[in-house]
Design an enzyme around this catalytic site. Sequence first.
Site, PDB file in Angstrom:
ATOM      1  N   ARG A  89       0.829  -1.206   0.000  1.00 39.00           N
ATOM      2  CA  ARG A  89       0.000   0.000   0.000  1.00 39.00           C
ATOM      3  C   ARG A  89       0.856   1.245   0.000  1.00 39.00           C
ATOM      4  NH1 ARG A  89      -2.821   0.842   5.916  1.00 39.00           N
ATOM      5  NH2 ARG A  89      -1.125   2.036   6.785  1.00 39.00           N
TER       6      ARG A  89
ATOM      7  N   CYS B 161       0.281   5.791   0.647  1.00 40.54           N
ATOM      8  CA  CYS B 161      -0.630   6.822   1.109  1.00 40.54           C
ATOM      9  C   CYS B 161      -0.129   8.171   0.610  1.00 40.54           C
ATOM     10  CB  CYS B 161      -0.698   6.812   2.631  1.00 40.54           C
ATOM     11  SG  CYS B 161      -1.956   7.907   3.285  1.00 40.54           S
TER      12      CYS B 161
END
Length: 112
Positions: free
Chosen positions: A90, A92
């Site tokens: 992931r 961000c």
Amino acid sequence: MKKVIATSEAPKAVGPYSQAIEVNGTLYISGQIPVNPADGTVQEEITAAAHQSLKNIGAILREAGMTYDNVVKTVNEVYAEYFTGDKPARACYQAAALPLGVKVEIEAIAVR
């Protein structure tokens, strides 16, 4: 071979892009904002917004014949409730502004 993936169970694209594109077994899901496709409402509260964005991703995955287990990359802390097995990679990012003034947009990549 490139295949466009589109479903009415996720919000229509807010611009000149597809909900998702599948190429050689890899599904590239465009950033999903927290719009409820049934009535067009936008979730404002951050946790509810993340849930709606992930539900939209789920609808696109189903349309492509995949599940959350096929996802290898996504973003957001709420995702742990949706990805219960091995966690995907992931990232961000902070954005100055998102479409429709929403607070959350989540993209994903899935493979068969």
